[in-house]
Design an enzyme around this catalytic site. Structure first.
Site, mmCIF file in Angstrom:
data_model
loop_
_atom_site.group_PDB
_atom_site.id
_atom_site.type_symbol
_atom_site.label_atom_id
_atom_site.label_comp_id
_atom_site.label_asym_id
_atom_site.label_seq_id
_atom_site.Cartn_x
_atom_site.Cartn_y
_atom_site.Cartn_z
ATOM 1 N N ASP A 148 0.862 -1.170 0.000
ATOM 2 C CA ASP A 148 0.000 0.000 0.000
ATOM 3 C C ASP A 148 0.906 1.230 0.000
ATOM 4 O OD1 ASP A 148 -2.343 1.615 0.336
ATOM 5 O OD2 ASP A 148 -1.939 1.695 2.490
ATOM 6 N N ASP A 200 -0.015 4.962 0.908
ATOM 7 C CA ASP A 200 -0.195 5.859 2.055
ATOM 8 C C ASP A 200 -0.304 5.043 3.339
ATOM 9 O OD1 ASP A 200 -0.222 7.956 0.216
ATOM 10 O OD2 ASP A 200 -2.394 7.860 -0.011
#
EC number: 3.1.3.82
Length: 180
Positions: A14, A16
């Site tokens: 991922d 953020d």
């Protein structure tokens, strides 16, 4: 990517909350703050023979905060910056959609938006990924759910040292491979 390349495991990261701090709606490099240790963590994955992919929901596009081109430009810059530190990201996928978006073109439910597995499955089709040895690292339940939906393990990073966390994930993946 050539079809004849050998299958390798992949680490789907991922963005953020893993690659950079989750400062919400990060669409420009001026707003990006790197997660400490991320270049070392990615180098570790590279050295272990993993493809390293970024998968990220970017609803700021659907909300009109920045454009898809802005996101692509940010990702190009991020990959260049990481590359200067010897950390290679092989590919990136992002989902600009959100059912509560303010822009009609992006106000849709999309299988690529996590917790859907679309970005993971798309990368696995594009690259010769060995899904039996692949995993997701994310900072939210939706990341882990996307991993589960794609049939791979998901690990939730909660802001400790990402380099140490990746080392622990690699050990766990190695143990799982030995026990199978």
């Amino acid at each position: 990517m050539t079809a004849s390349a050998p299958r390798r495991p992949a680490a789907f990261l991922d963005r953020d909350g893993v690659i950079n701090y989750n400062d919400h709606y990060v669409g420009t490099r001026e707003r990006l703050r790197w997660m400490p240790g991320i270049a070392a963590a990615i180098r570790q994955l590279n050295a272990a023979g993993y493809y390293v992919f970024i998968i990220t929901n970017q609803s700021g596009v659907a909300r009109g905060m920045f454009s898809e081109d802005d996101v692509r430009a940010l990702h190009r810059w991020m990959l260049d910056e990481l590359n200067t530190q010897g950390a290679r990201i092989d590919d990136v996928r992002f989902c600009p959609h959100h059912v509560e978006g303010t822009l009609d073109a992006y106000r849709v439910a999309c299988e690529h938006r996590k917790p859907g597995p679309g970005m993971i499955l798309d990368l696995a089709k594009t690259w010769p990924v060995d899904m039996t040895r692949s995993f997701v690292i994310g900072d939210s339940a939706s990341d882990v759910e996307a991993a589960k939906a794609a049939g791979i393990p998901g690990f939730r990073f909660e802001g400790e040292d990402i380099d140490v966390f990746v080392k622990q994930v690699l050990i766990e993946m190695q143990r799982a491979a030995v026990s199978n």
